[in-house]
Design a protein around this motif. Structure first.
Motif, PDB file in Angstrom:
ATOM      1  N   LEU A 327       0.814  -1.182  -0.092  1.00  0.00           N
ATOM      2  CA  LEU A 327      -0.077   0.157   0.020  1.00  0.00           C
ATOM      3  C   LEU A 327       1.024   1.114   0.160  1.00  0.00           C
ATOM      4  O   LEU A 327       1.765   1.330   0.761  1.00  0.00           O
ATOM      5  N   ARG A 355      -1.372   3.058  -4.933  1.00  0.00           N
ATOM      6  CA  ARG A 355      -2.332   2.008  -4.223  1.00  0.00           C
ATOM      7  C   ARG A 355      -2.707   2.857  -2.846  1.00  0.00           C
ATOM      8  O   ARG A 355      -2.143   3.058  -1.866  1.00  0.00           O
ATOM      9  N   VAL A 356      -4.180   3.017  -2.704  1.00  0.00           N
ATOM     10  CA  VAL A 356      -4.735   3.910  -1.593  1.00  0.00           C
ATOM     11  C   VAL A 356      -5.917   3.110  -1.155  1.00  0.00           C
ATOM     12  O   VAL A 356      -6.625   2.580  -1.462  1.00  0.00           O
ATOM     13  N   GLU A 357      -5.648   3.314   0.574  1.00  0.00           N
ATOM     14  CA  GLU A 357      -6.837   2.783   1.318  1.00  0.00           C
ATOM     15  C   GLU A 357      -7.218   3.919   2.254  1.00  0.00           C
ATOM     16  O   GLU A 357      -6.546   4.969   2.460  1.00  0.00           O
ATOM     17  N   TYR A 358      -8.491   3.910   2.723  1.00  0.00           N
ATOM     18  CA  TYR A 358      -8.803   4.958   3.539  1.00  0.00           C
ATOM     19  C   TYR A 358     -10.208   4.190   4.273  1.00  0.00           C
ATOM     20  O   TYR A 358     -10.624   3.306   4.111  1.00  0.00           O
ATOM     21  N   MET A 360     -13.626   3.653   5.276  1.00  0.00           N
ATOM     22  CA  MET A 360     -14.808   3.572   4.550  1.00  0.00           C
ATOM     23  C   MET A 360     -16.016   4.427   5.307  1.00  0.00           C
ATOM     24  O   MET A 360     -16.880   5.134   4.889  1.00  0.00           O
ATOM     25  N   THR A 361     -15.832   4.143   6.747  1.00  0.00           N
ATOM     26  CA  THR A 361     -16.951   4.724   7.527  1.00  0.00           C
ATOM     27  C   THR A 361     -16.202   5.367   8.830  1.00  0.00           C
ATOM     28  O   THR A 361     -14.942   5.201   8.888  1.00  0.00           O
ATOM     29  N   LYS A 370      -3.508   3.006  13.143  1.00  0.00           N
ATOM     30  CA  LYS A 370      -3.308   1.500  13.434  1.00  0.00           C
ATOM     31  C   LYS A 370      -3.413   0.678  12.044  1.00  0.00           C
ATOM     32  O   LYS A 370      -2.622   0.040  11.908  1.00  0.00           O
ATOM     33  N   ARG A 371      -4.615   0.971  11.629  1.00  0.00           N
ATOM     34  CA  ARG A 371      -5.066   0.307  10.272  1.00  0.00           C
ATOM     35  C   ARG A 371      -3.749   0.616   9.341  1.00  0.00           C
ATOM     36  O   ARG A 371      -3.522  -0.235   8.481  1.00  0.00           O
ATOM     37  N   GLU A 374      -0.653  -1.326  10.073  1.00  0.00           N
ATOM     38  CA  GLU A 374      -1.256  -2.928   9.783  1.00  0.00           C
ATOM     39  C   GLU A 374      -1.097  -3.235   8.140  1.00  0.00           C
ATOM     40  O   GLU A 374      -0.487  -4.201   7.755  1.00  0.00           O
TER      41      GLU A 374
END
Lengths: 420, 420
Positions: A327, A355-358, A360-361, A370-371, A374
């Protein structure tokens, strides 16, 4: 419900169980195989995993059926999952070879299936890197193919200390056999005894050789002297010119079990001798004619390299890819008022190739952070309320915990330049 | 011997026959799907192509068996080639979901098999890009998945003029049905009528609706008014924040044939309406529990995108990748005295990542040059006899026919910098 015995599930890392395989490791092998094959000018092909049963019995005789996943389909056709790729290659080449310039340099990464009586941990499917050269009888083709085999293993991080390609010749063995045979029609029987020399009791080998007109000492001497044929000499010279001679050695104990090899044969082994063969192949100048019912008659050679032994070897030698870096950015949404703008930023980053995360809620900031850790993100990025200078981003490099505040466009540029 | 009807061979370009498929086009789709999925933080998984038959009948009932490639294996197990991926996903998630953080964002590119009565040109296998989110009930997950679908198509060169995602809601239809139904147990029957509205004669639809307590006019009015549910509003807002609103439209004629959808449903279509649906999916919050026999109960949603319609659409819109540039360098061996050194140069180029071909056996210079052109090489490179300054290379850019003579190291640098 359980999966079928002898079949594998491929999970995202970290794999959840000891018998689970890694989808990303599999994809790493496939990507490297494909990349090396392309550097060597090999072109990809594939056929169906299900073929007419006859395609396999023509080559291997009716005995093969006991090892196949075969059945009668709803149209009454006898069909089988493919146990190997060569018959499909022969079928496809027979249908179309006239439309390609020779030699054909083709590769495939099929999944292959064999119904073997269940032994503990024994698999009934595997993936195999297959590379073949059709239409070139000169040993220059053998050298090109063996160089590809060597570089496939090197591309995965293995070195000359990890593996060696043992090079032999059916021609040399055929000549040896013809010189001393009691009955010249029993050559294949003789090859089988040689193939088992390292695994069978010497007395058994000696007795079987005696029936064929040879002594064990004669055979051992031939192996030890290992005089290269003219073809093998040419192959060794070509590999030397490529600076690859250190990866091969002449070894006449290799003969390959299958009946159809006609010239050079070879197998790749780990140097420590802990694993079964990593790959094997050779010349099969008469096979395409046989399988295609005479439609195509091209000299040919090829090798197959399975994913199972290779993965075990890579794991044992610490050469599996690291899991880090899956990520690039985790976009933190600390303030829900920034969610809409943050989604726009996520989209911009993804469109730039990151490559991206966020989250969602809505979630607490420290849970989000922390996420990000991970997931092994390189950066966290948090959109700040737009000030008079426009939107700004708080960027943090997770490896160093260094933090910057940058205008949005600069943050985007900084992340993308490192995302590669 | 022929391949089985309804199955495909994938050949190197240029494909040799009208019914032959291109392995490199297939690889192009797979690479783009994988690349986009990774940008969205989806992780790859895969299961076996062969599964216990029961895994599919649990979900779809015994009627499905007529469409399966099922048989009894040599161990007496009833097995089937997979007709879809969701049951395998459910099986794998049930076994391991506790070891992953939620939500799971997983994708796969399985080959799927259906025995359908043979219609001309109708295929019995295809590859399908499957993406699913497990463990998130919020419509934010629906928006994330639909954004992935949109960007998968954009990554292949399709634009908002080429395709649109039609967005609908089983919840909306369920509420509409519940308000007017003569018999509330017949909801699925009602969905089937709505699903066929665009294909069936109005009288037929009207009569079937009448039996269920509705008029055709009521149903049409509901479709035309198309008031978004709260979930659909949230999805549209999220897509707007990503600047993707132009790629979707609300369309309640979409309802999806399958029984198990519970909320949002959607399908991607080409704007000109020339092809069948490109992709489809939706929410199936109760399905994992059903398939896993209660072992895992997670809200879920996903889509599937097949390779067949997509390839036809990309071809029709001129968006298939160009064939040029499959080879970086063709190394000419004009003088056999230079063969050994040329092989060394070939190896150096390949180790630097270039895709390289050369004549394996002696050939006339003009035949070699013609071959370089046929293969679409960017460069030809010919090693010149080493002079006092060391080895030199004659480099030619085939697009411009520009020619240089350079020291070997410089030639290597020049080629590799362009090989990318």
């Amino acid at each position: 419900m359980e999966r079928l015995p002898g079949f594998r599930d491929f999970y995202p890392e970290p794999v959840p169980a000891r018998d689970a395989w890694s989808a990303s490791v599999r994809q790493h092998l496939f990507a490297q195989w494909r990349h090396v094959a392309e550097r060597y000018g090999f072109r990809e092909y594939d056929g169906p995993p299900l073929e007419p049963l006859e395609l396999f019995t023509v080559k291997s005789g009716a005995e093969i059926v006991g090892q196949l996943y075969n059945f009668t389909d709803k149209g009454g056709r006898d069909v089988s999952l493919r146990p190997e790729m060569t018959p499909t290659l022969a079928r496809m080449a027979a249908a179309a070879e006239r439309q390609y310039k020779k030699p054909l340099k083709w590769f495939a990464i099929p999944q292959l299936f064999r119904y073997e009586r269940q032994q503990k941990g024994r698999l009934r499917e595997h993936f195999q890197f297959n590379a073949d050269i059709l239409g070139e009888a000169d040993p220059a083709a053998d050298a090109e193919l063996i160089a590809l085999l060597i570089d496939s293993l090197r591309a995965l991080g293995l070195t000359g200390e990890d593996f060696v390609v043992r090079l032999s010749s059916r021609t040399a063995w055929q000549e040896f056999f013809d010189r001393g045979a009691a009955d010249r029609s029993r050559a294949y029987e003789f090859f089988q005894v040689v193939d088992k020399l390292e695994r069978e009791a010497p007395e058994t080998s000696a007795q079987r050789l005696d029936e064929l007109g040879f002594t064990l000492a004669q055979v051992r001497e031939f192996i030890e002297r290992a005089e290269p044929t003219a073809d093998l000499q040419a192959i060794l010279s070509s590999l030397s010119a490529r600076n690859l001679a250190a990866y091969v050695k002449l070894d006449y104990t290799v003969i390959r079990g299958l009946a159809y090899y006609t010239g050079t044969v070879f197998e790749a082994f780990d140097r420590k001798g802990e694993f079964r063969a990593i790959a094997g192949g050779g010349r099969y100048d008469n096979l395409l004619k046989l399988i295609s019912g005479g439609k195509v008659d091209l000299p040919a050679l090829g090798f197959g390299m399975g994913d199972v032994v290779l993965t075990e070897l890579l794991r044992a030698r610490g050469r599996l890819p690291a899991r880090e870096g899956a990520l690039d950015v985790f976009v933190l949404v600390a303030d829900e008022a920034q969610r809409t703008a943050s989604l726009g930023f996520v989209q911009q980053l993804r469109e730039a190739g990151s490559r991206v995360e966020y989250p969602m809620t809505p979630a607490k900031w420290d849970r989000q952070f922390k996420r990000a850790l991970e997931l092994g993100a390189t950066w966290t990025a948090q959109l700040l309320a737009a000030a008079n200078g426009g939107a700004a981003v708080r960027l943090k490099a997770l490896a160093t915990r260094e933090e910057f505040e940058l205008p949005l466009a600069d943050a985007l540029g900084r992340i993308v330049s490192r995302a590669g």
